[in-house]
Each structure stands twice: as C-alpha cells, then as structure tokens.
Design a protein around this motif. Structure first.
Motif, PDB file in Angstrom:
ATOM      1  N   VAL A 468     -41.464 -37.200  27.095  1.00 11.58           N
ATOM      2  CA  VAL A 468     -40.960 -37.880  25.891  1.00 11.58           C
ATOM      3  C   VAL A 468     -40.610 -36.893  24.783  1.00 11.58           C
ATOM      4  N   GLY A 469     -40.799 -35.605  25.021  1.00 12.05           N
ATOM      5  CA  GLY A 469     -40.420 -34.618  24.019  1.00 12.05           C
ATOM      6  C   GLY A 469     -41.474 -34.338  22.978  1.00 12.05           C
ATOM      7  N   ALA A 470     -42.742 -34.702  23.248  1.00  7.13           N
ATOM      8  CA  ALA A 470     -43.819 -34.407  22.299  1.00  7.13           C
ATOM      9  C   ALA A 470     -44.497 -33.083  22.606  1.00  7.13           C
ATOM     10  N   VAL A 471     -44.414 -32.631  23.866  1.00  9.42           N
ATOM     11  CA  VAL A 471     -45.088 -31.413  24.312  1.00  9.42           C
ATOM     12  C   VAL A 471     -44.121 -30.627  25.183  1.00  9.42           C
ATOM     13  N   ALA A 472     -44.218 -29.312  25.099  1.00  8.63           N
ATOM     14  CA  ALA A 472     -43.455 -28.423  25.985  1.00  8.63           C
ATOM     15  C   ALA A 472     -44.280 -27.176  26.224  1.00  8.63           C
ATOM     16  N   SER A 473     -44.317 -26.728  27.453  1.00  5.96           N
ATOM     17  CA  SER A 473     -45.105 -25.541  27.829  1.00  5.96           C
ATOM     18  C   SER A 473     -46.562 -25.688  27.384  1.00  5.96           C
ATOM     19  N   ASN A 474     -47.093 -26.914  27.493  1.00  6.70           N
ATOM     20  CA  ASN A 474     -48.479 -27.220  27.129  1.00  6.70           C
ATOM     21  C   ASN A 474     -48.785 -26.925  25.662  1.00  6.70           C
ATOM     22  N   ALA A 475     -47.749 -26.965  24.824  1.00  5.42           N
ATOM     23  CA  ALA A 475     -47.911 -26.811  23.378  1.00  5.42           C
ATOM     24  C   ALA A 475     -47.225 -27.975  22.681  1.00  5.42           C
ATOM     25  N   VAL A 476     -47.745 -28.382  21.535  1.00  5.84           N
ATOM     26  CA  VAL A 476     -47.224 -29.546  20.822  1.00  5.84           C
ATOM     27  C   VAL A 476     -46.000 -29.162  20.012  1.00  5.84           C
ATOM     28  N   GLY A 477     -44.968 -30.013  20.085  1.00  2.00           N
ATOM     29  CA  GLY A 477     -43.779 -29.826  19.268  1.00  2.00           C
ATOM     30  C   GLY A 477     -43.869 -30.611  17.974  1.00  2.00           C
ATOM     31  N   ALA A 478     -42.766 -30.679  17.252  1.00  2.00           N
ATOM     32  CA  ALA A 478     -42.751 -31.341  15.948  1.00  2.00           C
ATOM     33  C   ALA A 478     -43.057 -32.832  16.072  1.00  2.00           C
ATOM     34  N   VAL A 479     -42.500 -33.480  17.093  1.00  2.00           N
ATOM     35  CA  VAL A 479     -42.768 -34.908  17.294  1.00  2.00           C
ATOM     36  C   VAL A 479     -44.238 -35.136  17.620  1.00  2.00           C
ATOM     37  N   GLY A 480     -44.811 -34.282  18.465  1.00  2.00           N
ATOM     38  CA  GLY A 480     -46.228 -34.422  18.801  1.00  2.00           C
ATOM     39  C   GLY A 480     -47.123 -34.252  17.595  1.00  2.00           C
ATOM     40  N   HIS A 481     -46.821 -33.283  16.739  1.00  2.00           N
ATOM     41  CA  HIS A 481     -47.613 -33.090  15.524  1.00  2.00           C
ATOM     42  C   HIS A 481     -47.522 -34.315  14.617  1.00  2.00           C
ATOM     43  N   ALA A 482     -46.335 -34.895  14.487  1.00  2.00           N
ATOM     44  CA  ALA A 482     -46.175 -36.073  13.632  1.00  2.00           C
ATOM     45  C   ALA A 482     -46.960 -37.260  14.180  1.00  2.00           C
ATOM     46  N   LEU A 483     -46.906 -37.482  15.492  1.00  2.00           N
ATOM     47  CA  LEU A 483     -47.655 -38.592  16.077  1.00  2.00           C
ATOM     48  C   LEU A 483     -49.153 -38.378  15.936  1.00  2.00           C
ATOM     49  N   ALA A 484     -49.618 -37.160  16.178  1.00  2.00           N
ATOM     50  CA  ALA A 484     -51.056 -36.887  16.115  1.00  2.00           C
ATOM     51  C   ALA A 484     -51.601 -37.023  14.706  1.00  2.00           C
ATOM     52  N   SER A 485     -50.790 -36.722  13.700  1.00  2.73           N
ATOM     53  CA  SER A 485     -51.270 -36.755  12.323  1.00  2.73           C
ATOM     54  C   SER A 485     -51.185 -38.137  11.691  1.00  2.73           C
ATOM     55  N   GLY A 486     -50.101 -38.863  11.945  1.00  2.00           N
ATOM     56  CA  GLY A 486     -49.936 -40.146  11.272  1.00  2.00           C
ATOM     57  C   GLY A 486     -49.441 -41.273  12.137  1.00  2.00           C
ATOM     58  N   GLY A 487     -49.340 -41.055  13.438  1.00  2.00           N
ATOM     59  CA  GLY A 487     -48.883 -42.130  14.307  1.00  2.00           C
ATOM     60  C   GLY A 487     -47.391 -42.373  14.161  1.00  2.00           C
ATOM     61  N   ILE A 488     -46.971 -43.543  14.611  1.00  2.00           N
ATOM     62  CA  ILE A 488     -45.547 -43.858  14.634  1.00  2.00           C
ATOM     63  C   ILE A 488     -44.989 -44.060  13.233  1.00  2.00           C
TER      64      ILE A 488
END
Length: 786
Positions: A468-488
C-alpha cells in the motif's frame, strides 16, 4: 488475563480513587475512556464499578506491555499464597527476580489505568475482579487452601500424622500447620525425596508437563499376604502432594509445585523491550519505492473493479483461478490482486450481491451471488489520485474493534497498527534487518495476543504495508509515519499522499507498431485512458499497451468518439500520434454502428395498430420507455409485471402471455408489513477527563434514597391510567423513557431520560440530549411517549 465476577463495590479501589488529586484521576479517565460513556458515573462508587467490569478491564489490559502483565501475574501468585490484603513490593520483586526499582517503574502504567496501585502501607493492591490465577500459564496449579478447607477435622488430622505433624482437634490449628508445612520448600522436598520409589519421578512429570493430568488414584490389587499395595500416586495423594479430581484426574497444588521447583524459581520478567536489528536505508530509496507501490495499488484496484462482476464462492471468497487470471493479465502478483480485492470491498467499490429469488416451482439452478461494482466506484474514479489513495488507505487502516470475544479481524487490525507504529519509532533512515526481531518487539508490546499468531501477522502485515506504499525496504515512508502518528485523519496524510502520486508519469511514447510505452509508474488517469482503448501487455519499471481493432472497438462501444479518442491520446503523447494509430481508429469508426441492438424487457403486441399508437403516446406510460417498432409491436423497458400494472392503471385491460402464447395466471399473496422497533442511540458526548475528575471528587459519596418499586406511585401527579403506570414502571426500572417536562417559563419539552435517582421531591436523571444530568421536579413530569 482472567477476571473474577464481583458485583459489590470495590472498597479498596474507591478509597484509593478518593485520595487522588484531579490530574491523576483525569489521567485514569483518559486511559479508560469507556468509564465516561454516557450516562456518566455520578460518583466515585459508580466509577469504581465501571472500572472493575470485565468489559472495561479487557481493553485496558490489552494496552499493557509485557512487564505490566507480568507484575499482575506475580501479584496474583502472591495473593494465592496468602497475601490477601495487599502484596509488598519486595515480595513481587522477589517472585520476578528483579529489583524494586524496575518493578516500581513497570507498575506506573498499571497505576495510570487503575489496574494496580500502592496503598498508604506501600502494598500493591489490584481490583477484586483481577485477583485471578493467570500464573497457571507458567505450569503452576491451584492453591491448596480450598481443597483442604473442605476436609473434616478427622481427615485433616490423618494427613498431619502422615506428614509427621502433631495431632490436634482444632480445625484452624490443623489448617495452619498444614499450610505452614507446604509453604516450606525444604520440608516438602525432603518428604518427596524420602518417599517410596517412583514418587519423585511422578511429581517431576507434573512439574514439567503441567499441573493436571489423568491418573489413577485407586489402590493397586492386593498380592500375597502383604495387604494392599500403594502406588506412588496414591501415596502422594494421601499426603496432599496430589489432589484427586472428580473426573479421574489429579492436579499438583500450587505450593507443592513451587517447592519442587526449588528456591531459584522465578516468574518471567522483561522490564525492558528487546533490541531490534536495524540497518541504514536511504530515505530517497524509500520515497521512490513507496510511490511506485502506491501507484501500483491504484492501478490494480482499478483493474479489479473494472473487471467485475465476479461469481462469489459459497465460502464468501473469490476463486483462486480468477485471482491468478487477473494477475497474469495485468502482470501483477497474486498478493497484489488479493489485496486490491479486499480493499475494494472494504472501501465499498465492490459489493457482494445476492441473486434474485427463483420463481415458484422453478427448476432452474439458483444463480450464484456476484461481486459487482458500486456507484461509489464511479465517484472514486472522479477523485484525484491522492484522494483515491487515501480512501484505500482508510479501508486498510481499520481501527481495532472493542475488546471482548475473540475476533480475528480485530487482532489483524491491532497487529497492523502495532507493526507500523514500531517501525515508525525507529531512527530516521533505518529499517529492520529481519522480521524475527520485529516479532520479538511486537510480542513484548502486545503480550495479550497469541505469540505465534502475532509473529505470523507481523510478517504478513509488513508485506501488506509495502504493497500500500506505507513501507519500503522494511522502513516506514511518509504515509506510514502519518498513519502511525494520527491515523487516517492525520493532517500529514494529505501531503504525504499527494507527494507519492506526484511522480507518476502522465505521458506515453506511442510507436508505429501500435504500442504505447510508459517509462515509469503511470498515473491513474493515464493508465485508465490506455486501458480503455488498448490492451496491457507488460508492467514493471516500464509498462506497455498494444492497440488492436478489438481494443479500439471496445472503446467505441463504451461511448468514446473517434475524434475524442484522437484528442485524448494526443494530449498524453510525447510528440505526434503515429499515422498507423490514427488510421486504425478512423477505420474502425467507419464500420462502427452498422447494426443497432436495442435491449427490451417486455413486448406489447396487438391486432389494433391505432390502439398501440395510443399506448405509445399515453402520458402515464412514458415511464415505461415504450417504443413502436412495428404496427403491431411495442417494446417496453420495464419487465412484464410492471408493464401490466402500468397499463391497467392507465385504463387498459392487458393479459400476460408466455412465449408459447398461453395466458400466465398469477396468484398474489398478501405480504405482512414488518415494523422495525425504535432504536434509541445515545449521542457521542465528548467527555473532558479533567472536568469529570473535578466533578467526581466534589460529589459526596452518600447515595440518595434508592428508587425501589412503588417509590414513585404516590409522588408523581396524575391519574393511574395505563400511560401513567407505564411511565412509573419504566422510571423505576431505570429504562430510557420519554417524558414531558414543563419548564419554569411554561414551555413543555420532550426529554429522553434514564438512570433516575430520587432526591426528595425531585428526580435526578440522565438526559440524552444534549447529554448530562438534570434535576426534574416530580410535579412537572408527565408522560411523553413518542
């Protein structure tokens, strides 16, 4: 974690809550938001009851990390061994083999959730409902006290004699002596070592394999003249080293199990999270890979929904052959297609639709349920690529359900949030080297979940997050950081999704061999255009589409015009469109529409052309979409039943005939109307923890006169009609009920009230709108049924 039933107010919990200041009580209310669900608790007694219910304890304990649950386990063990009025911090530390400092630090999250606290004597207290026996998960049995207390004085005295203890006729003295013996580890180990052959080996099996097992505790057969021979099991049972069960089994008591494990036995305690192996990862690489994955997700989802409808299997899923075919046709992996299916269903772009019921006495096989595209898909296609991606992410980032019965989907959602949050907490520019260490960390953070299940979920959900584009190379991307911090709803998510799709290719290179090549991930708009008029051949770092007579004809069949196709393709071309492509489009368009096919659902026939012409011109029949195709034939866009009803309503007398000309006779059966019960939904009242903490600490603990049956009979005015009696009964039962209340300005208002308390000549009730407690004078209340 196990919870006990306890209906009475927890006096220790109430005393502790009353001694807190406003910020500490507000912290508990913020950590236990279910305690402030409407109607709010009136006083600390009500709050303590809510905090002690299983429905409130379950979600609170699921938020604990491993050391929190391990402390609760140690407290329960100490309580089972006699520490019933609180457990000293030093004893808990001793059972865990840790320092008092580490135990005190790990106790803080429990205190912040009212799951455990230190009283004025520096003893650890827990709510009564949490005094269970979760220590059994470590191979320990039940305490010896309850089975001993059920024995007679004579039986207790016989056991004491076998153990070498002094005889006594006083029950409590015998019980104290026996419990003192069994809690003395060296004495128990000496007894077992000096016992008959086989006893020590038998008890070691209970220690290693579990405290309960099937075993025969009857005497062995007599042999010779030596009388009855005892087995190791019966010898141990006579001395309470084993307790016989009611179903031919036996269990090793808690005290005996601890004694046999020796003085070095400790419950597990991991106060610090396990280390996780990481490696540097380029942020630029993560950004590029997540962008490509997000664009592939949009493309796969569009492809899947446009390929609908699909037959639905009996198990509620889609056939594996269909998944593999779509993957092969689009150049995707089966995992990508499966995820696209799931997200399209969750985002309501696809919908499972049941077939219409078969006609009575029909022998035709029942049609399968189908998965069809919804109207929401058309709206989704009209959104920007970033908005489309956010809708799919919202479907993927489902909030965990409330705790309660085991729910696999809730566990998946909880593990998904945990996995992404743990990755987001890594240092910037780093990624996980292996999934095993990430699984160890997840198990430490979520000890209430099954360990094997959680480890498997971490691996699968990490793969999902990559797709879904939240993680790449087992590291969190910008979308993953946004979801982890404040959800959708995180503000950063809008910017992150827009940046992901900004690098998409919006142009294609058209060749004279009737191909279009996109060097890079195509935008959703470009991919949709090329999919409409060409067939996709390859996907990857570069994607290829091929134009053919069939693909161009397909576009024209779907409403495209030749000039429109040339203009649209020219707007995305790098340079001029090649002549072979424009010639192909014009050539196919020249022959397109040579023959017209009209879809009809029923046909009206008759021998009177004038009558049929009148039907076509009738204003009431316009909604049928009637059209005269021959002097004696009129087509209708409605089915036969609807057409018959409309003709009869317009004053005609039609009959329905089957394909062989026979008259169709229908027997209509009346259908009973089903009235849905009125459902009362409480408003989502926002609760301020600090405000409620101040209110609860101010509220006196002396409860009012209880509202018993008949208490309102002589206090409420009015007659004793059925309406009044129903109002009185509902108020006394505490059910939500509509009342009419006359305000001091003479205005009469309808109020939905519940949870009443009687205060003299007033009734303190919860009002659902706007949400809060009010004092109502009994003389101003009257029935207000809606």
């Amino acid at each position: 974690m196990q919870y006990l039933e306890h209906s009475e107010p927890d006096e220790d919990l109430i005393k502790w809550l009353s001694g807190l200041d406003e910020p500490r009580l507000a912290q508990i209310l913020a950590n236990r938001p279910d305690a402030l669900a409407a109607p709010w608790p009136r006083r600390l007694t009500d709050l303590a009851r809510r905090l002690s219910t299983q429905g409130s304890l379950a979600p609170a304990t699921r938020e604990l990390t491993a050391p929190g649950l391990q402390i609760l386990c140690a407290v329960q063990l100490c309580g089972a061994l006699g520490e019933v009025n609180g457990v000293p911090l030093t004893k808990v530390a001793g059972r865990l083999g840790s320092s008092v400092v580490d135990v005190g630090l790990a106790l803080a999250p429990l205190t912040a959730r009212a799951l455990a606290w230190l009283d004025e004597n520096n003893l650890i207290q827990v709510p009564e409902t949490m005094k269970g026996h979760s220590y059994v998960q470590h191979g320990l049995g039940q305490p010896l006290g309850p089975p001993l207390s059920r024995l007679s004085v004579r039986q207790l005295d016989e056991i004491a004699k076998r153990l070498g203890l002094p005889s006594n006729s006083r029950r409590q003295v015998l019980l104290d002596d026996l419990m003192e013996f069994f809690t003395d580890g060296p004495r128990v180990r000496t007894l077992v070592a000096d016992g008959p052959q086989g006893v020590a080996e038998l008890l070691d099996e209970f220690v290693s394999d579990g405290p309960e097992r099937d075993i025969d505790l009857t005497y062995a057969r007599p042999y010779g003249h030596a009388g009855l021979a005892e087995t190791p099991a019966t010898w141990a049972a006579k001395r309470c080293l084993l307790i016989a069960g009611s179903e031919g089994n036996a269990h090793l008591p808690l005290e005996v199990g601890l004694a046999l494990r020796g003085p070095d036995f400790r419950l597990p305690f991991t106060p610090h999270p396990p280390a996780i192996r990481v490696a540097p990862v380029s942020p630029e690489r993560v950004a590029a890979e997540t962008a490509a994955a997000a664009l592939r997700l949009l493309d796969r989802t569009t492809t899947v929904v446009e390929a609908a409808p699909f037959p639905l299997l009996k198990n509620g899923g889609v056939g594996s052959r269909l998944i593999k075919k779509l993957a092969k046709d689009t150049g995707a992996t089966t995992e990508e297609i499966k995820l696209a299916f799931d997200l399209a269903l969750d985002a309501e772009l696809l919908l499972a639709q049941d077939p219409p019921p078969p006609a009575p006495r029909s022998r035709k096989p029942v049609a399968p349920s189908m998965i069809v595209a919804t109207d929401g898909f058309a709206r989704w296609r009209g959104e920007s690529s970033a908005a489309q991606l956010r809708q799919l992410l919202a479907a993927w980032w489902q909030p965990p359900r409330s705790a309660g019965d085991y729910d696999p989907s809730s566990v998946n959602d909880e593990a998904r949030h945990l996995t992404l949050r743990l990755l987001a907490e890594l240092d910037h520019g780093t990624g996980v080297i292996d999934h095993e260490t990430l699984g160890d960390l997840a198990v430490w953070h979520a000890p209430t979940l099954d360990e094997d299940t959680l480890r498997a979920l971490v691996t699968s959900l990490l793969a999902e997050a990559t797709l879904v584009g939240a993680v790449a190379s087992n590291a969190v991307g910008a979308v993953g950081h946004a979801l982890a911090s404040g959800g959708i709803d995180a503000p950063e998510l809008v910017k992150a999704t827009e940046e992901l799709v900004a690098g998409a290719c919006a142009t294609a290179l058209f060749g004279t061999d009737l191909t279009a090549i996109v060097t890079g991930p195509p935008s959703t708009e470009l991919a949709a255009l090329l999919d409409r008029v060409a067939d996709r051949e390859t996907q990857g770092s570069a994607s290829t589409w091929r134009f053919s007579p069939a693909s161009v004809r397909r576009a024209l069949d779907n409403g495209e015009t030749p000039a429109g196709l040339v203009d649209e393709l020219g707007s995305v071309a790098r340079g001029e469109l090649p002549q072979p492509l424009t010639y192909l489009i014009k050539d196919i368009a020249r022959r397109h529409g040579e023959v017209d096919v009209i879809e009809v659902r029923s046909v009206i026939v008759g021998d009177n052309p004038a009558l049929l012409a009148e039907i076509v011109a009738h204003r009431k029949l316009v909604k049928l979409g009637v059209a005269l195709v021959a002097p004696s034939v009129v087509t209708s866009s409605a089915d036969a039943v609807t057409t018959l009803a409309a003709l009869r309503d317009a004053g005609y007398a039609p009959v329905q005939r089957s394909s062989d000309g026979a008259v169709v006779v229908r027997s209509e059966k009346p259908v009973a109307a089903v009235t849905e019960p009125v459902r009362i939904t409480r408003p989502n009242v926002v609760a301020d923890p600090l405000e409620h903490a101040a209110r609860l600490l101010r509220e006196p603990e002396s409860p009012p006169r209880p509202l018993k049956r008949g208490a309102l009979m002589n206090l409420l005015p009015g007659n004793r009609s059925g309406v009044w009696m129903r109002l009185i009964w509902q108020l006394e039962a505490g059910f939500p009920v509509w009342v009419t209340y006359e305000e001091y300005d003479g205005v009469k208002r309808k109020l939905l009230v519940s949870s009443p308390e009687l205060h003299g000549e007033t009734l303190d009730v919860w009002c659902d709108k706007p949400g809060g407690y009010r004092r109502l004078e009994l003389s101003r209340i009257s029935p207000g049924d809606k």
